[in-house]
Design a protein around this motif. Structure first.
Motif, PDB file in Angstrom:
ATOM      1  N   ALA A  77       0.825  -1.196   0.000  1.00  0.00           N
ATOM      2  CA  ALA A  77       0.000   0.000   0.000  1.00  0.00           C
ATOM      3  C   ALA A  77       0.870   1.262   0.000  1.00  0.00           C
ATOM      4  CB  ALA A  77      -0.920  -0.005   1.218  1.00  0.00           C
ATOM      5  N   LYS A  78       2.017   1.200   0.674  1.00  0.00           N
ATOM      6  CA  LYS A  78       2.917   2.358   0.690  1.00  0.00           C
ATOM      7  C   LYS A  78       3.516   2.611  -0.685  1.00  0.00           C
ATOM      8  CE  LYS A  78       7.003   4.235   2.988  1.00  0.00           C
ATOM      9  NZ  LYS A  78       8.082   4.004   3.975  1.00  0.00           N
ATOM     10  N   ALA A  79       3.894   1.531  -1.371  1.00  0.00           N
ATOM     11  CA  ALA A  79       4.448   1.684  -2.730  1.00  0.00           C
ATOM     12  C   ALA A  79       3.406   2.261  -3.679  1.00  0.00           C
ATOM     13  CB  ALA A  79       4.946   0.331  -3.234  1.00  0.00           C
ATOM     14  N   LEU A  80       2.163   1.775  -3.561  1.00  0.00           N
ATOM     15  CA  LEU A  80       1.088   2.298  -4.406  1.00  0.00           C
ATOM     16  C   LEU A  80       0.832   3.767  -4.108  1.00  0.00           C
ATOM     17  CD1 LEU A  80      -1.166   1.875  -6.472  1.00  0.00           C
ATOM     18  CD2 LEU A  80      -2.638   1.120  -4.584  1.00  0.00           C
ATOM     19  N   LEU A  81       0.893   4.135  -2.836  1.00  0.00           N
ATOM     20  CA  LEU A  81       0.674   5.529  -2.459  1.00  0.00           C
ATOM     21  C   LEU A  81       1.749   6.421  -3.067  1.00  0.00           C
ATOM     22  CD1 LEU A  81      -0.686   7.763  -0.826  1.00  0.00           C
ATOM     23  CD2 LEU A  81       0.654   7.037   1.161  1.00  0.00           C
ATOM     24  N   GLU A  82       2.996   6.004  -3.008  1.00  0.00           N
ATOM     25  CA  GLU A  82       4.079   6.794  -3.593  1.00  0.00           C
ATOM     26  C   GLU A  82       3.874   6.963  -5.090  1.00  0.00           C
ATOM     27  OE1 GLU A  82       7.455   4.569  -2.402  1.00  0.00           O
ATOM     28  OE2 GLU A  82       7.571   5.495  -0.397  1.00  0.00           O
ATOM     29  N   LYS A 116      -4.247   6.699  -0.187  1.00  0.00           N
ATOM     30  CA  LYS A 116      -3.982   7.099   1.194  1.00  0.00           C
ATOM     31  C   LYS A 116      -4.832   6.291   2.168  1.00  0.00           C
ATOM     32  CE  LYS A 116      -2.573  11.892   0.287  1.00  0.00           C
ATOM     33  NZ  LYS A 116      -2.952  13.326   0.450  1.00  0.00           N
ATOM     34  N   LEU A 117      -6.115   6.093   1.816  1.00  0.00           N
ATOM     35  CA  LEU A 117      -7.000   5.320   2.676  1.00  0.00           C
ATOM     36  C   LEU A 117      -6.535   3.865   2.774  1.00  0.00           C
ATOM     37  CD1 LEU A 117     -10.491   6.688   1.562  1.00  0.00           C
ATOM     38  CD2 LEU A 117      -9.296   7.147   3.710  1.00  0.00           C
ATOM     39  N   GLN A 118      -6.097   3.301   1.665  1.00  0.00           N
ATOM     40  CA  GLN A 118      -5.623   1.921   1.672  1.00  0.00           C
ATOM     41  C   GLN A 118      -4.380   1.780   2.552  1.00  0.00           C
ATOM     42  OE1 GLN A 118      -5.076   0.848  -2.427  1.00  0.00           O
ATOM     43  NE2 GLN A 118      -7.274   0.715  -2.857  1.00  0.00           N
ATOM     44  N   TYR A 119      -3.492   2.748   2.471  1.00  0.00           N
ATOM     45  CA  TYR A 119      -2.282   2.689   3.281  1.00  0.00           C
ATOM     46  C   TYR A 119      -2.610   2.827   4.770  1.00  0.00           C
ATOM     47  CZ  TYR A 119       2.130   3.877   5.455  1.00  0.00           C
ATOM     48  OH  TYR A 119       3.218   3.892   6.296  1.00  0.00           O
ATOM     49  N   GLU A 120      -3.497   3.760   5.119  1.00  0.00           N
ATOM     50  CA  GLU A 120      -3.879   3.944   6.519  1.00  0.00           C
ATOM     51  C   GLU A 120      -4.541   2.690   7.068  1.00  0.00           C
ATOM     52  OE1 GLU A 120      -6.303   7.405   6.612  1.00  0.00           O
ATOM     53  OE2 GLU A 120      -4.660   8.794   6.149  1.00  0.00           O
ATOM     54  N   SER A 121      -5.378   2.043   6.260  1.00  0.00           N
ATOM     55  CA  SER A 121      -6.032   0.810   6.692  1.00  0.00           C
ATOM     56  C   SER A 121      -5.005  -0.298   6.928  1.00  0.00           C
ATOM     57  CB  SER A 121      -7.053   0.370   5.640  1.00  0.00           C
ATOM     58  OG  SER A 121      -7.650  -0.856   5.994  1.00  0.00           O
ATOM     59  N   ALA A 122      -4.052  -0.431   6.012  1.00  0.00           N
ATOM     60  CA  ALA A 122      -3.014  -1.461   6.153  1.00  0.00           C
ATOM     61  C   ALA A 122      -2.125  -1.181   7.364  1.00  0.00           C
ATOM     62  CB  ALA A 122      -2.172  -1.524   4.880  1.00  0.00           C
ATOM     63  N   ALA A 123      -1.792   0.091   7.576  1.00  0.00           N
ATOM     64  CA  ALA A 123      -0.949   0.454   8.718  1.00  0.00           C
ATOM     65  C   ALA A 123      -1.671   0.177  10.033  1.00  0.00           C
ATOM     66  CB  ALA A 123      -0.552   1.930   8.631  1.00  0.00           C
TER      67      ALA A 123
END
Length: 240
Positions: A77-82, A116-123
């Motif tokens: 998710a972080k890679a996708l966000l970047e 951003k939402l996907q990364y926050e959910s994964a984190a």
């Protein structure tokens, strides 16, 4: 019959014992706060960070739950966000130079918000794999061992806050006198050479069917020498 000479006969109750005399009542010491810490998610215990008897601080890790898959998902998710951030910046420049329409630029911004939402959910799923202490206290029970599988909501630890203790007692309503919240009283422990100072925090406004009233007295216990479960005598006959 005077208040000092009147004897109160009160049957034993959980958290309180019989009154000895008007203005002097025996009760039981309870922890100021206690909490049962449960597993936030279903997983396997990868590591226990504390043991019974350990003092812990609020926010301190108590246990780690297995979360390799969740960590990998967070990295993805972080890679996708970047990537979405780069695309959104590029789209903004193109839109500012009137190379692409507004709809295309808006589409990249929406993609960025979703990333951003996907990364926050994964984190958050990764954070849930670390069990934290919700308060300062002492660990009195560890219910599971490393390697055991636990379900969400299953108890893992019990923590007591003994920085203060509560003496809980029941008093005949007719013998309360001027006892009221905020009043300072003397608390005598069986092995204590000198009485301790306590403060009344609750005088229940409702009496039970037998005319008894629940009273709670808080005593400072910063050195944690007063143990939960012992008996203590509270005296307010001439306390200020």
């Amino acid at each position: 019959m005077s208040m000092r000479s009147a004897l109160l006969v009160v049957p034993f109750l959980a958290g309180a014992v019989c009154a000895l005399a008007a203005g002097s009542v025996e009760g039981r010491v309870l922890p100021f706060r206690q909490v049962e810490v449960s597993a936030p998610v279903s997983s396997r215990i990868a590591e226990l960070k504390v043991k019974e008897g350990d003092l812990v601080k609020e926010g301190q890790p108590l246990a780690l739950l297995y979360g390799k898959l969740e960590e990998l998902e967070m990295q993805r998710a972080k890679a996708l966000l970047e990537r979405r951030e780069f695309e959104a910046k590029s789209a903004k420049r193109l839109y500012d130079n009137k190379i692409i329409p507004e709809a295309k630029a808006m589409e990249t911004r929406i993609d960025l918000d979703l990333a951003k939402l996907q990364y926050e959910s994964a984190a958050e799923q990764v954070r849930l794999r670390t069990v934290l202490a919700p308060l300062d206290g002492v660990v009195v029970t560890t219910a599971r061992e490393t390697g055991e599988t636990v379900s969400a909501g299953q108890p893992l630890f019990r923590i007591l806050d003994l920085s203060k203790v509560v003496v809980q007692l029941t008093v005949d309503a007719d013998a309360l006198g001027t006892l009221a919240p905020g009043r300072h009283v003397r608390v005598n422990l069986r092995k204590a050479a000198e009485p301790l100072e306590g403060r009344v925090t609750l005088v229940d406004p409702c009496a039970d069917a037998e005319g008894r009233v629940r009273v709670r007295v808080v005593v400072e216990n910063t050195d944690r020498k007063i143990r939960s479960g012992i008996r203590a005598r509270v005296d307010w006959s001439d306390a200020q």
